[in-house]
Design an enzyme around this catalytic site. Sequence first.
Site, PDB file in Angstrom:
ATOM      1  N   HIS A 108      -4.653 -14.572  16.298  1.00 45.65           N
ATOM      2  CA  HIS A 108      -5.789 -13.797  15.765  1.00 45.65           C
ATOM      3  C   HIS A 108      -6.782 -13.542  16.878  1.00 45.65           C
ATOM      4  CE1 HIS A 108      -8.612 -12.137  12.937  1.00 45.65           C
ATOM      5  NE2 HIS A 108      -9.552 -12.915  13.435  1.00 45.65           N
ATOM      6  N   GLY A 117     -10.331 -11.333   9.784  1.00 48.10           N
ATOM      7  CA  GLY A 117      -9.892 -10.018   9.339  1.00 48.10           C
ATOM      8  C   GLY A 117      -9.848  -8.993  10.448  1.00 48.10           C
ATOM      9  N   LEU A 143      -6.340 -15.615   4.321  1.00 46.87           N
ATOM     10  CA  LEU A 143      -6.323 -14.808   5.539  1.00 46.87           C
ATOM     11  C   LEU A 143      -7.014 -15.514   6.700  1.00 46.87           C
ATOM     12  CD1 LEU A 143      -5.684 -12.069   6.901  1.00 46.87           C
ATOM     13  CD2 LEU A 143      -7.928 -11.278   6.086  1.00 46.87           C
ATOM     14  N   ASP A 144      -6.292 -15.678   7.798  1.00 41.96           N
ATOM     15  CA  ASP A 144      -6.819 -16.238   9.051  1.00 41.96           C
ATOM     16  C   ASP A 144      -7.482 -17.600   8.853  1.00 41.96           C
ATOM     17  OD1 ASP A 144      -5.975 -13.965  10.418  1.00 41.96           O
ATOM     18  OD2 ASP A 144      -7.846 -12.902  10.037  1.00 41.96           O
ATOM     19  N   ASP A 145      -6.934 -18.393   7.926  1.00 41.05           N
ATOM     20  CA  ASP A 145      -7.541 -19.687   7.607  1.00 41.05           C
ATOM     21  C   ASP A 145      -6.545 -20.840   7.756  1.00 41.05           C
ATOM     22  OD1 ASP A 145      -9.900 -21.152   6.673  1.00 41.05           O
ATOM     23  OD2 ASP A 145      -8.742 -21.542   4.848  1.00 41.05           O
TER      24      ASP A 145
END
Length: 201
Positions: A108, A117, A143-145
């Site tokens: 990311h 995001g 998301l992205d966690d």
Amino acid sequence: MRKKKVALLVTKEHHCLGDILLRNYFNTLGADVQCVIGNYDTLQPLTEKFDIPFHHIAHEEKEKHLFELEILETLAQYEFDYIILAKFMRILSPEFMSKYPARIVNIHHSFLPAFVGANPYKQAYERGVKVIGATAHFVTNVLDDGPIIAQQTISVNHTHSVKDMIRLGREIEKSVLANALQLVLQDKVLVYHNKTIVFEN
């Protein structure tokens, strides 16, 4: 230790894929790349230069579950230990991810948990941050966690444009993903709840 096998998912950006393919070619990746799957065919010529199979599976004008079903059917042709999202700019469904728990690694383009995001460099620029970064993590339903494997930052200032940040960020992304893959492929990462325990020595 048995050499791991990986499958790569990509979109259009070449920097992470190119770095992985070079490492694979010179046998410094620590794994064997089995295939590359792209939702555009942009990176097919690059992939085929390294004699790696490339599969183009378009997502446009297609329901998400059908798109993912095609990916799963393609992956089923290969044996692999991990799926690497090398700048794969599509959000995978919980159903897809449930098939590969703690086996999907994403890069990311921000220092998570900041700027989750899309367009994180634009977000960073607008916020006036003094550092930007990249994060490699396991993919989860949020998301992205997912559990963080590796991170890196670089200093920026008011003279840097969004384009400057993107350019600098791409270099960090390659480095962080390579570091994360080295750790994961050498079995130096344990997942505990939403955290990782990393053995770097």
